[in-house]
Structures are given as C-alpha cells and as structure tokens.
Design a protein around this motif. Structure first.
Motif, PDB file in Angstrom:
ATOM      1  N   ARG A 174       0.795  -1.230   0.000  1.00  0.00           N
ATOM      2  CA  ARG A 174       0.000   0.000   0.000  1.00  0.00           C
ATOM      3  C   ARG A 174       0.827   1.280   0.000  1.00  0.00           C
ATOM      4  NH1 ARG A 174      -4.277   0.068   4.434  1.00  0.00           N
ATOM      5  NH2 ARG A 174      -5.530   1.258   2.945  1.00  0.00           N
ATOM      6  N   GLU A 240     -10.657  -1.369   0.614  1.00  0.00           N
ATOM      7  CA  GLU A 240     -10.138  -0.396   1.556  1.00  0.00           C
ATOM      8  C   GLU A 240     -10.430   1.021   1.045  1.00  0.00           C
ATOM      9  OE1 GLU A 240      -8.816  -0.752   4.419  1.00  0.00           O
ATOM     10  OE2 GLU A 240      -7.619  -2.584   4.569  1.00  0.00           O
ATOM     11  N   PRO A 262      -6.705  -3.086  -2.661  1.00  0.00           N
ATOM     12  CA  PRO A 262      -5.354  -2.502  -2.577  1.00  0.00           C
ATOM     13  C   PRO A 262      -4.299  -3.225  -3.403  1.00  0.00           C
ATOM     14  CG  PRO A 262      -5.831  -3.750  -0.601  1.00  0.00           C
ATOM     15  CD  PRO A 262      -7.101  -3.730  -1.393  1.00  0.00           C
ATOM     16  N   THR A 265      -3.618  -1.534  -6.687  1.00  0.00           N
ATOM     17  CA  THR A 265      -2.954  -0.261  -6.408  1.00  0.00           C
ATOM     18  C   THR A 265      -1.462  -0.470  -6.209  1.00  0.00           C
ATOM     19  OG1 THR A 265      -4.980   0.554  -5.350  1.00  0.00           O
ATOM     20  CG2 THR A 265      -2.958   1.776  -4.925  1.00  0.00           C
TER      21      THR A 265
END
Length: 364
Positions: A174, A240, A262, A265
């Motif tokens: 993250r 999230e 996530p 990402t």
C-alpha cells in the motif's frame, strides 16, 4: 534518562533538531540495549568543527538527520551498522506484526522474500505507545547510479518478485513507490559511507568509493509496512478506502472515497515508479513500455496481477541480448561526444567482465 544539554544554540548551524533530541535522551538506554549512537547523540558530544575553520555541514557530526524518526546505530556485539525506526503503535498498528511475519522462518529464508528484516523490537521505556524496530542499514536503491541495463533488469526482477511474494502471502504493501525500495550497500561500499550524506566517506573527507552492481550483485528490499495490511483470502477481494502514501497520483484515489482493492494499487505503484524513474528520465528502456503502460492503467481491474507482471517480465528479459544487458545506461541529456567517450571506457571494463564470466544480470 539523561537530561538534554544542547551543546549549541538551537539557532546555530549543526545544532540538534527537535526530533534528534529524542535520540539523545535515549542514547544511554540504547547503549545498554546493545546499540551505540554516533558521538553527536551522546552526552559528552562537543561539535568537532568548533574552533576550526571547517563549516559544520562538512563535519561528520554536523549533519542533521533527514528523517527524525529514523537513525543509524552500531551494534555493539559485532560492529554492524543498523537502522532504528520509531513506530507509534496507535498510528501504525500492523507495521511490527507484518515486519516480524516476513522476518520469521520459513519466510525469512525464502530467496523471493525482499521484505526488510526486523532484527529486534525494542519497547521505549518511557513511551508506552512507541517501539523501535532494529533493521539492517540500507541505502536508496538508485545510489550509486546504475551502470548497465543488466543491473536495472536485476533491480526490476527483484522488486517484482518481492511484491509478488507479499501478495502471495495475502499482504498488500500500500505504499511501495521508489521511496520505500532500498538496497544493501555493504559490498558496494567496502570502506563505508556517511549514514546521512551517503555519497561521502564516513568522516566526510571525500566521496565514498564504490564498485558497480555487476561486480558486487546487490539485493533490494521493500521497506516501511506502516500502511500494509494482511487479508484473509476466504473473505474475498479486500476493499479499503483510499489512503495516500508517498505517491499521490493513484487514479482510483482521485476525487473518490470509494473503497478499492489494494492489490492492483500496489501494481500501479511499481509501474509508476518505473515510468517516473526510468522511462521518463533515462534512455533505452523502450522494452518496458508496454508492461508499464498496463501496470498504470486508470482502471485497476485492467492492470495485471503481480503473477502476470513477473511472467511477462521474464519473457522481456529473455528477449534482451547480452549486448543490450551489458550496455551502459546513458544519461538522457548527455552530449554525444561525452557519451562516446564514456561508452569507450565502459566497454573496456565490460570486456574484462565477459572474459571473467561475470553475468550480465547480477543477482545476489
């Protein structure tokens, strides 16, 4: 704990910053715990440049920490250089747990594991909500400058593999942009380097001598698990709310509070790191353009998984010739005559590596 005694006026150059006072207060406790701070943080410190013609920023003890929550120390038991990082548990409740998870066996010995190892966790005696994590001392992944495309390919391979390993164990980083990728510079800098001004010798008397990554293969590490989370795969794809790390350009976080997965990402973070640090600033990385373009697509669902990234990168690597891998990475704005001269010097050295059988892609 010892009382703070500022050896300099707080406004004078080279004085201890507010963040550094924490380390000075805890220096004796850390020494009792087996970790010795530099003279700058000891009670008896007096600035080495005082009474001389030397400027404070040229003295080894005159440099302020760049990140007040992170400091270098020497392990008393063996003289190894380590890093100590403050972790406020209420702010980052999962950082220590995830770091210890990847530092424990059998994961710690897995060659695909590129998570920085936690050596020890110290509970700060007078601050219940703060612990210190002890780690090997690492340096920025891009210093010194990469010499060859093969060295960069090794870097790409390791960080892809490292994030794939985290994802395989259901952990999303993250915040895995270039700020949180570092390397072990021990072999590259046999005479050491200053822990803050890392291109200088430990005593700040000149540039630190270093070798190439081809001569001394380097291992790269993912660091900083303050935003990382571990998920139960039985619960399905996680969702999230947006949380910004160092890279603020994530498409799914722009003007949206919608929860997202996530893991895609993370893929964006690595792709954008390559786009910004290599494709946009260096020449000769066209072989990465299609993969990076897919990794940074606006729609997270269209990005490849890390398993797919690794598979595609392996195919890319296999397509690169030895000549390309051993070629020098030129600076984008390098003058033609300068490039020609540097290329000549470069290939004389490369020929020696070829004759010695040194691999074009150095892997630790």
């Amino acid at each position: 704990m010892a009382h703070d005694v500022q050896p300099l006026d707080p406004e004078e150059g080279g004085s201890l910053s507010k963040a550094e006072l924490f380390w000075r207060r805890h220096q004796k406790w850390l020494e009792q715990s087996g970790y010795l701070l530099r003279p700058r943080y000891r009670d008896a410190w007096r600035p080495s440049w005082k009474g001389t013609n030397k400027e404070y920023y040229l003295a080894p003890d005159g440099v302020t920490l760049r990140r007040g929550n992170l400091i270098d120390a020497t392990r008393v038991s063996d003289g190894a250089l380590v890093a100590l990082k403050q972790v406020v548990k209420a702010r980052h409740p999962h950082e220590i747990q995830i770091g210890l998870y990847f530092s424990s066996e059998p994961l710690a010995s897995d060659p695909r594991n590129h998570c920085v190892r936690i050596i020890e966790v110290l509970q700060v005696p007078d601050e219940e909500d703060m612990s210190l994590i002890v780690m090997p001392y690492l340096r920025a992944y891009y210093e010194p400058r990469f010499d060859t495309f093969g060295e960069v390919v090794s870097y790409f391979q390791q960080v892809f593999e490292g994030l794939q390993f985290m994802h395989a164990h259901h952990v999303a980083h993250r915040d895995c942009d270039g700020r949180n990728i570092m390397m072990d510079g021990t072999a590259l800098y046999p005479e050491g380097f200053h822990p803050v001004v890392t291109d200088m010798k430990p005593d700040m008397t000149g540039s630190a001598k270093h070798y190439t990554r081809t001569e001394y293969p380097t291992k790269y590490y993912l660091i900083d698990f303050g935003l990382s989370r571990c998920y139960n795969p039985d619960d399905g794809p996680p969702r999230e709310p947006p949380i910004f790390g160092g890279d603020k350009s994530v498409p799914e976080f722009q003007n949206s509070i919608k929860p997202v997965d996530p893991f895609p990402t993370d893929v964006y973070y690595l792709g954008n790191m390559i786009r910004e640090d290599f494709l946009q600033t260096e020449r000769g990385f066209g072989f990465m353009e299609r993969l990076v373009a897919d990794m940074v697509q606006d729609d997270p669902a269209k990005r490849p998984t890390m398993d797919e990234v690794v598979a595609r990168f392996q195919a890319i690597q296999m397509s690169l010739s030895s000549w390309k891998l051993r070629s020098r990475v030129p600076e984008r704005d390098e003058l033609a005559i300068v490039e020609a001269y540097r290329a000549l010097v470069h290939w004389k050295r490369r020929l020696w590596y070829v004759l010695r059988g040194v691999p074009a892609v150095p892997l630790p």
